[in-house]
Motif scaffolding. Sequence first.
Motif, short mmCIF file in Angstrom:
data_model
loop_
_atom_site.label_atom_id
_atom_site.label_comp_id
_atom_site.label_asym_id
_atom_site.label_seq_id
_atom_site.Cartn_x
_atom_site.Cartn_y
_atom_site.Cartn_z
N LEU A 174 75.81 16.71 -4.07
CA LEU A 174 74.82 15.66 -3.85
C LEU A 174 73.99 15.98 -2.61
O LEU A 174 74.54 16.11 -1.51
CB LEU A 174 75.51 14.30 -3.67
CG LEU A 174 74.62 13.12 -3.24
CD1 LEU A 174 73.49 12.89 -4.23
CD2 LEU A 174 75.46 11.85 -3.07
N ASP A 175 72.71 16.12 -2.80
CA ASP A 175 71.77 16.31 -1.69
C ASP A 175 71.01 15.01 -1.51
O ASP A 175 69.98 14.79 -2.16
CB ASP A 175 70.83 17.48 -2.00
CG ASP A 175 69.79 17.69 -0.90
OD1 ASP A 175 70.02 17.22 0.23
OD2 ASP A 175 68.75 18.33 -1.18
N PHE A 176 71.54 14.14 -0.66
CA PHE A 176 70.85 12.89 -0.34
C PHE A 176 69.86 13.21 0.78
O PHE A 176 70.24 13.43 1.93
CB PHE A 176 71.85 11.82 0.09
CG PHE A 176 71.21 10.56 0.61
CD1 PHE A 176 70.41 9.78 -0.21
CD2 PHE A 176 71.40 10.14 1.92
CE1 PHE A 176 69.80 8.63 0.26
CE2 PHE A 176 70.81 8.99 2.41
CZ PHE A 176 70.01 8.23 1.57
N SER A 191 63.49 12.46 2.11
CA SER A 191 62.36 12.18 1.22
C SER A 191 62.74 12.17 -0.25
O SER A 191 62.29 11.33 -1.02
CB SER A 191 61.24 13.20 1.44
OG SER A 191 60.76 13.14 2.78
N ASN A 192 63.59 13.14 -0.66
CA ASN A 192 63.98 13.27 -2.07
C ASN A 192 65.46 13.60 -2.16
O ASN A 192 66.02 14.22 -1.26
CB ASN A 192 63.17 14.38 -2.76
CG ASN A 192 61.69 14.06 -2.86
OD1 ASN A 192 61.28 13.32 -3.74
ND2 ASN A 192 60.90 14.60 -1.95
N SER A 193 66.08 13.19 -3.26
CA SER A 193 67.49 13.46 -3.49
C SER A 193 67.70 14.15 -4.83
O SER A 193 66.92 13.95 -5.76
CB SER A 193 68.30 12.15 -3.46
OG SER A 193 68.24 11.54 -2.19
N THR A 194 68.77 14.96 -4.90
CA THR A 194 69.15 15.61 -6.15
C THR A 194 70.67 15.56 -6.29
O THR A 194 71.39 15.41 -5.29
CB THR A 194 68.70 17.09 -6.21
OG1 THR A 194 69.34 17.81 -5.15
CG2 THR A 194 67.19 17.22 -6.10
N LEU A 252 81.90 10.97 -12.28
CA LEU A 252 81.94 11.97 -11.21
C LEU A 252 82.72 11.37 -10.04
O LEU A 252 82.27 10.38 -9.46
CB LEU A 252 80.52 12.36 -10.79
CG LEU A 252 79.65 12.98 -11.90
CD1 LEU A 252 78.21 13.12 -11.43
CD2 LEU A 252 80.21 14.32 -12.35
N THR A 253 83.87 11.96 -9.74
CA THR A 253 84.73 11.36 -8.72
C THR A 253 84.83 12.19 -7.45
O THR A 253 85.27 11.68 -6.42
CB THR A 253 86.16 11.15 -9.28
OG1 THR A 253 86.71 12.43 -9.61
CG2 THR A 253 86.13 10.27 -10.51
N ARG A 254 84.41 13.47 -7.51
CA ARG A 254 84.53 14.35 -6.35
C ARG A 254 83.15 14.93 -6.03
O ARG A 254 82.41 15.32 -6.94
CB ARG A 254 85.54 15.46 -6.62
CG ARG A 254 86.95 14.94 -6.86
CD ARG A 254 87.95 16.05 -7.10
NE ARG A 254 87.80 16.64 -8.43
CZ ARG A 254 88.50 17.69 -8.87
NH1 ARG A 254 89.38 18.27 -8.07
NH2 ARG A 254 88.33 18.14 -10.08
N VAL A 255 82.83 14.99 -4.76
CA VAL A 255 81.48 15.40 -4.37
C VAL A 255 81.51 16.27 -3.12
O VAL A 255 82.31 16.03 -2.21
CB VAL A 255 80.58 14.16 -4.13
CG1 VAL A 255 81.08 13.32 -2.96
CG2 VAL A 255 79.13 14.57 -3.90
N LEU A 261 75.13 23.10 -3.39
CA LEU A 261 76.24 22.18 -3.16
C LEU A 261 77.16 22.12 -4.38
O LEU A 261 78.39 21.99 -4.25
CB LEU A 261 75.71 20.79 -2.82
CG LEU A 261 75.01 20.66 -1.46
CD1 LEU A 261 74.31 19.31 -1.35
CD2 LEU A 261 75.98 20.85 -0.30
N ALA A 262 76.58 22.21 -5.58
CA ALA A 262 77.41 22.22 -6.79
C ALA A 262 78.24 23.50 -6.86
O ALA A 262 79.41 23.46 -7.29
CB ALA A 262 76.53 22.10 -8.03
N LEU A 263 77.68 24.63 -6.43
CA LEU A 263 78.45 25.87 -6.36
C LEU A 263 79.61 25.73 -5.38
O LEU A 263 80.73 26.17 -5.64
CB LEU A 263 77.55 27.03 -5.93
CG LEU A 263 76.55 27.55 -6.97
CD1 LEU A 263 75.56 28.51 -6.31
CD2 LEU A 263 77.28 28.24 -8.11
#
Length: 424
Positions: free
Chosen positions: A14-16, A19-22, A123-126, A415-417
């Motif tokens: 998670l990229d909070f 300006s923008n999040s993904t 989705l429980t882990r981040v 971050l997903a990697l």
Amino acid sequence: MLSGDLRVPDFCGLDFGTSNSTLAVQAGNSTRLMPLEGDDLTLPSAIFFDFEAHQPRFGRAAVQAYVAGTEGRLMRSLKSVLGTSLINEDTQLQTRRIPLHSVIEMVVRHIKATAEAACGRELTRVVHGRPVHFVDGDDEADQRAEDSLLGIARAAGFKDVAFQFEPIAAALHYESQIEREEVALIADIGGGTSDFSIVRIGPDRARRADRLDDILANDGLRIGGTDIDRLLSMETVMPHLGFRSPLATKGLLTPNQWYVDLATWAKINLLYHPAVLAEVRRTARQAVHPRLLERLATVLEHQLGHALAMKVEEAKIALSSARTFDIDLSMVEPGLEAPATRVRLAEAIADPVNRLAAMVQGCLVQAGLKPNQVDAVFLTGGSTLLPAVRDAICAEVPEARVVEGDKFGAVGLGLALDAARKFG
């Protein structure tokens, strides 16, 4: 929803952003950004409390509701309050008040729920992205900011939360695209912070469990796209509203703080108070040019601050490719415009740009490298599109190959990697 043949684990990146999040997940053998608003893979980090429908709106829908004149309150750039005293303050929503950390939680919860609907599982882990420094030169405030983000992520429904520096995440994403080992300077110039890492990357290194020795330098500072917006606004728009305008008393000028707050996304709502409007109107009666202060009163009375900020942001984006742009201020006064040029923008942001260049120099010293020992500079974050910013960074490593990263998705994918490494 993702096709049924792609198994998605329960972890994500998670990229909070300011300006923008993904949000990205592992889908089969690759990472993939989840759609967060219709088919869009990014969500503007904005929330609009709709006083008519009595429900929050998020992202582009939030901005559209505000622009359409729906009664309510728009909030953007919420990440910038992390690590500051503002995180513990409340904001007024009609007859109730809500803490700012609860507002951020609502945005994160919405991102999580939208991504879960798209990938078809909880989705429980981040792995949560974070800047190298939330707050410059204050380690305690930095830790408080991460602790706040940890609490927000858990309150939003994540059970296991880990953190990764955003430029390191971008490096992991870039590493997945190369076929040989190299030393890369990662420049992530986001909405609220600028982060730099110098990293050894390559196919063989990507398989290592411990990458600590590959991080040669890591640093950052609290300068980003919203600061560029503020400086451009102060240079071009605020003089039309009375900034630095003389008062009848010799030697006195209008108070700076109104204009600084009006040009700062996270502080605009602080001006929407009857006492501020009354003070502006009293000052207008003492002004040499009262019409300018009357324009400021119009902005506050009709709560046009965010609309002005959007016009400035539009100008900043336009000046990444155009040399001139007229900022439309007709919402304040028919026919009113504020001319902006790329040269004026470069002059306005000269100090932060110089600080970015100095940080690259500092990272080279930290890494023990000469400029010609950097093979590539990987540019991510929307502000790297500005010529003054990218030129300053690239000039410090003139022989490095310039690689254009996904301006808004590279960090989330990285971050997903990292989530696959930590939780997979």
